[in-house]
Design a protein around this motif. Structure first.
Motif, PDB file in Angstrom:
ATOM      1  N   LEU A   1       0.832  -1.206   0.000  1.00 27.73           N
ATOM      2  CA  LEU A   1       0.000   0.000   0.000  1.00 27.73           C
ATOM      3  C   LEU A   1       0.863   1.252   0.000  1.00 27.73           C
ATOM      4  N   ALA A   2       1.947   1.233   0.778  1.00 26.43           N
ATOM      5  CA  ALA A   2       2.848   2.383   0.818  1.00 26.43           C
ATOM      6  C   ALA A   2       3.586   2.549  -0.509  1.00 26.43           C
TER       7      ALA A   2
ATOM      8  N   ALA B   1       1.050   4.033  -3.125  1.00 26.31           N
ATOM      9  CA  ALA B   1       0.180   5.130  -2.687  1.00 26.31           C
ATOM     10  C   ALA B   1       0.133   6.260  -3.712  1.00 26.31           C
TER      11      ALA B   1
ATOM     12  N   PHE C   1      -2.883   6.872  -6.112  1.00 22.09           N
ATOM     13  CA  PHE C   1      -4.137   7.487  -5.675  1.00 22.09           C
ATOM     14  C   PHE C   1      -4.343   8.824  -6.378  1.00 22.09           C
TER      15      PHE C   1
END
Length: 214
Positions: free
Chosen positions: A182-183, A186, A189
């Motif tokens: 997820l990091a 990111a 997004f």
């Protein structure tokens, strides 16, 4: 593969030597140099002096798909129209109920030989659901950390545009890996893009892959 398709940026004044060295080592180790013996065999295949000089071609074996007639398609559609009810009913049950469900399905199959295979299939669906719930409870076994990038249109309909995953041993490791993924992603997004993480057992992951293929 990394050496062959390296797309490093060499526009700057500093040129990375590692990609070139990796490519050179890969070519030295894996590049096939055609020798005289191979050239002679190729020439004999193109201009054979005798029939025995010509190379034999390997014949592939594949199962021929039988034709699906209109009657067969209609019968299959009718027979499977309500299969979704099975998975829906099983998904609502807890572990204890699933054990009884599977046992009773097999018992009824034994009493009704004409439908035994169908009852066995229903019991197997319950068995798989039971195993998924057990792994979720214990956190043991093989798990997958998954991060998906979804693009949303004006009608709030999402489309998966990228998916990243990592195989892990145990649920805890999968959660840690999902945070890492997820990091790392990111930056994907945006106003109309979301980045979502989840962890799944290997049984659920296999089902997800089949859904994507379909």
């Amino acid at each position: 593969m990394s050496a062959t398709f390296n797309d490093s940026d060499n526009k700057g004044t500093v040129v990375a030597l590692q990609p070139k060295l990796s490519k050179k080592r890969a070519e030295e180790e894996h590049r096939w140099v055609v020798g005289k013996a191979e050239l002679d065999r190729i020439a004999a295949d193109i201009w054979p002096k005798v029939k025995s000089d010509k190379m034999r071609s390997a014949q592939g074996v594949s199962v021929k798909r039988p034709p699906l007639t209109y009657d067969a398609r209609l019968a299959l559609d009718e027979a499977t129209a309500n299969l979704w009810k099975i998975s829906h009913a099983v998904a609502e049950l807890k572990e204890r109920s699933l054990k009884g469900f599977a046992h009773e399905a097999r018992s009824r199959g034994a009493d009704r030989p004409e439908h035994e295979l169908l009852y066995q299939a229903i019991a197997q669906v319950a068995d798989q659901r039971l195993e998924i719930l057990r792994r979720r409870r214990t956190g043991k076994g093989v798990w997958y950390a998954i991060v998906g990038v979804i693009k949303w249109n004006g009608d709030h309909v999402g489309q998966s545009v990228a998916r990243f995953h990592e195989k892990c041993e145990g649920k805890r490791s999968a959660v840690v890996a999902a945070r890492k993924l997820l990091a790392e992603h990111a930056s994907e997004f945006a106003e109309n893009m979301t980045v979502e993480a989840e962890v799944l057992t290997d049984l659920e992951w296999q089902g997800r892959l089949r859904e994507v293929e379909d």
